[in-house]
Design a protein around this motif. Structure first.
Motif, PDB file in Angstrom:
ATOM      1  N   UNK A  22       0.825  -1.216   0.000  1.00  0.00           N
ATOM      2  CA  UNK A  22       0.000   0.000   0.000  1.00  0.00           C
ATOM      3  C   UNK A  22       0.849   1.252   0.000  1.00  0.00           C
ATOM      4  N   UNK A  23       2.124   1.124   0.391  1.00  0.00           N
ATOM      5  CA  UNK A  23       3.054   2.250   0.373  1.00  0.00           C
ATOM      6  C   UNK A  23       3.926   2.207  -0.885  1.00  0.00           C
ATOM      7  N   UNK A  24       4.387   1.010  -1.246  1.00  0.00           N
ATOM      8  CA  UNK A  24       5.229   0.857  -2.432  1.00  0.00           C
ATOM      9  C   UNK A  24       4.466   1.136  -3.718  1.00  0.00           C
ATOM     10  N   UNK A  25       3.192   0.697  -3.753  1.00  0.00           N
ATOM     11  CA  UNK A  25       2.355   0.893  -4.936  1.00  0.00           C
ATOM     12  C   UNK A  25       1.040   1.546  -4.489  1.00  0.00           C
ATOM     13  N   UNK A  26       1.044   2.852  -4.265  1.00  0.00           N
ATOM     14  CA  UNK A  26      -0.136   3.535  -3.712  1.00  0.00           C
ATOM     15  C   UNK A  26      -1.377   3.378  -4.586  1.00  0.00           C
ATOM     16  N   UNK A  27      -2.517   3.242  -3.928  1.00  0.00           N
ATOM     17  CA  UNK A  27      -3.797   3.195  -4.622  1.00  0.00           C
ATOM     18  C   UNK A  27      -4.355   4.614  -4.701  1.00  0.00           C
ATOM     19  N   UNK A  28      -5.015   4.932  -5.800  1.00  0.00           N
ATOM     20  CA  UNK A  28      -5.503   6.305  -6.002  1.00  0.00           C
ATOM     21  C   UNK A  28      -6.522   6.741  -4.948  1.00  0.00           C
ATOM     22  N   UNK A  71     -15.129  12.832  -3.550  1.00  0.00           N
ATOM     23  CA  UNK A  71     -16.252  13.111  -4.447  1.00  0.00           C
ATOM     24  C   UNK A  71     -17.404  12.128  -4.242  1.00  0.00           C
ATOM     25  N   UNK A  72     -17.110  10.976  -3.635  1.00  0.00           N
ATOM     26  CA  UNK A  72     -18.132   9.960  -3.370  1.00  0.00           C
ATOM     27  C   UNK A  72     -18.291   9.715  -1.871  1.00  0.00           C
ATOM     28  N   UNK A  73     -17.862  10.680  -1.073  1.00  0.00           N
ATOM     29  CA  UNK A  73     -17.902  10.546   0.393  1.00  0.00           C
ATOM     30  C   UNK A  73     -17.250   9.233   0.859  1.00  0.00           C
ATOM     31  N   UNK A  74     -16.160   8.900   0.159  1.00  0.00           N
ATOM     32  CA  UNK A  74     -15.360   7.714   0.483  1.00  0.00           C
ATOM     33  C   UNK A  74     -16.145   6.411   0.389  1.00  0.00           C
ATOM     34  N   UNK A  75     -17.120   6.364  -0.530  1.00  0.00           N
ATOM     35  CA  UNK A  75     -17.821   5.107  -0.787  1.00  0.00           C
ATOM     36  C   UNK A  75     -16.818   4.082  -1.310  1.00  0.00           C
ATOM     37  N   UNK A  76     -17.022   2.835  -0.934  1.00  0.00           N
ATOM     38  CA  UNK A  76     -16.075   1.766  -1.261  1.00  0.00           C
ATOM     39  C   UNK A  76     -16.582   0.908  -2.414  1.00  0.00           C
ATOM     40  N   UNK A  77     -15.658   0.343  -3.165  1.00  0.00           N
ATOM     41  CA  UNK A  77     -15.995  -0.537  -4.280  1.00  0.00           C
ATOM     42  C   UNK A  77     -15.051  -1.733  -4.248  1.00  0.00           C
ATOM     43  N   UNK A  78     -15.323  -2.735  -5.097  1.00  0.00           N
ATOM     44  CA  UNK A  78     -14.630  -4.013  -5.032  1.00  0.00           C
ATOM     45  C   UNK A  78     -13.129  -3.952  -4.875  1.00  0.00           C
ATOM     46  N   UNK A  79     -12.465  -3.274  -5.791  1.00  0.00           N
ATOM     47  CA  UNK A  79     -11.011  -3.204  -5.760  1.00  0.00           C
ATOM     48  C   UNK A  79     -10.503  -2.513  -4.508  1.00  0.00           C
ATOM     49  N   UNK A  80     -11.198  -1.460  -4.066  1.00  0.00           N
ATOM     50  CA  UNK A  80     -10.769  -0.711  -2.881  1.00  0.00           C
ATOM     51  C   UNK A  80     -10.960  -1.540  -1.608  1.00  0.00           C
ATOM     52  N   UNK A  81     -12.063  -2.282  -1.523  1.00  0.00           N
ATOM     53  CA  UNK A  81     -12.249  -3.205  -0.399  1.00  0.00           C
ATOM     54  C   UNK A  81     -11.039  -4.126  -0.267  1.00  0.00           C
ATOM     55  N   UNK A  82     -10.680  -4.738  -1.390  1.00  0.00           N
ATOM     56  CA  UNK A  82      -9.608  -5.732  -1.375  1.00  0.00           C
ATOM     57  C   UNK A  82      -8.254  -5.088  -1.093  1.00  0.00           C
ATOM     58  N   UNK A  83      -8.065  -3.858  -1.542  1.00  0.00           N
ATOM     59  CA  UNK A  83      -6.802  -3.164  -1.306  1.00  0.00           C
ATOM     60  C   UNK A  83      -6.625  -2.856   0.184  1.00  0.00           C
ATOM     61  N   UNK A  84      -7.695  -2.403   0.817  1.00  0.00           N
ATOM     62  CA  UNK A  84      -7.624  -2.124   2.251  1.00  0.00           C
ATOM     63  C   UNK A  84      -7.409  -3.422   3.025  1.00  0.00           C
TER      64      UNK A  84
END
Length: 266
Positions: free
Chosen positions: A5-11, A30-43
């Protein structure tokens, strides 16, 4: 070990590791930090790696600015419903994130400003310390969407709030403020500078013996596998409800900007 998550930051996820404290800040204003598939998995991946990384002693999960999370991104959720993959329900991205939070052996602190909706609330049940400010607005909206609880919230919320308070939050699906969250045991305290307070608490924890923190947390969460099983069990019911006519009515009402009518269903 190097944190991806630090070496390859997610947008949409800011990650910073300093003095043993890994801060994960959701950054999708812009989406009040709504989460989506890729972001769930990244966290989830960031939490899993933090659990194994010797340089990480404490994790803070927060929003980058004014909101914690508005929950599931509706467009992503609709796409997920239409193309739901085969396999175990508990392997869906939101449930993967919740189980990673539950399994984290190191202290997890959540700091809440603005909206915390859906999984923005249920993830708090898996944190060790939760702080909010007076801008925070919470909601567990699943029943109002024709759905059912997720993330072991049917179990953990009763443990933290007591049955009647948990029933009010889960069954009415109404929004509630920080005072009510504090009264229900969802947050430890309400702070004017919630991000600063969370960091100071993390610094206090980071200075303590990590082995003692981990062992103490393990003793308190001795029923971890039971919690994980509850997440999976709830996921089965949740995914059944996704296909329900009540859910279809909730979505149609949302798209048509009207109140849903559930009286047609028995």
């Amino acid at each position: 070990m190097t944190l991806s998550c630090i070496q390859q930051p997610h947008q949409h996820l800011n990650a910073n590791l300093e003095n043993g404290i890994l801060t994960l800040a959701i950054n999708r204003p812009e989406a009040k930090n709504a989460l989506y598939g890729e972001l769930y998995l990244w966290i989830a991946k960031a939490l899993d790696e933090a659990d194994q990384d010797r340089d990480v002693r404490v994790v803070i999960l927060r929003g980058a600015d004014a909101d914690f999370s508005a929950g599931n991104d509706m467009k992503d959720f609709m796409a997920f419903i239409q193309n739901a993959p085969e396999g175990k329900e508990g392997d869906g991205p939101p449930f993967v994130l919740l189980k990673s939070a539950a399994r984290l052996s190191k202290p997890l602190i959540c700091a809440v400003r603005g909206v915390a909706i859906g999984i923005g609330v249920t993830v708090l049940l898996h944190a060790d310390l939760v702080y909010s400010d007076n801008t925070a607005l919470f909601q567990i909206p699943f029943v109002s969407l024709g759905l059912s609880p997720e993330g072991a919230s049917s179990k953990l919320l009763i443990q933290q709030a007591g049955y009647h308070k948990a029933a009010e939050l889960l069954l009415t699906a109404q929004k509630f403020n920080s005072e009510k969250a504090l009264n229900a045991g969802l947050v430890n305290s309400i702070e004017e500078d919630v991000y600063g307070h969370a960091l100071r608490q993390a610094q206090t924890l980071a200075a303590l013996p990590l082995a003692s923190l981990v062992q103490t947390k393990a003793l308190m969460k001795h029923n971890l596998e039971e919690i994980i099983q509850c997440v999976d069990d709830e996921a089965v019911v949740f995914m059944q409800r996704v296909k329900s006519p009540e859910m279809a009515e909730a979505v149609a009402a949302f798209m048509q900007k009207r109140k849903p009518d559930f009286t047609q269903f028995n």
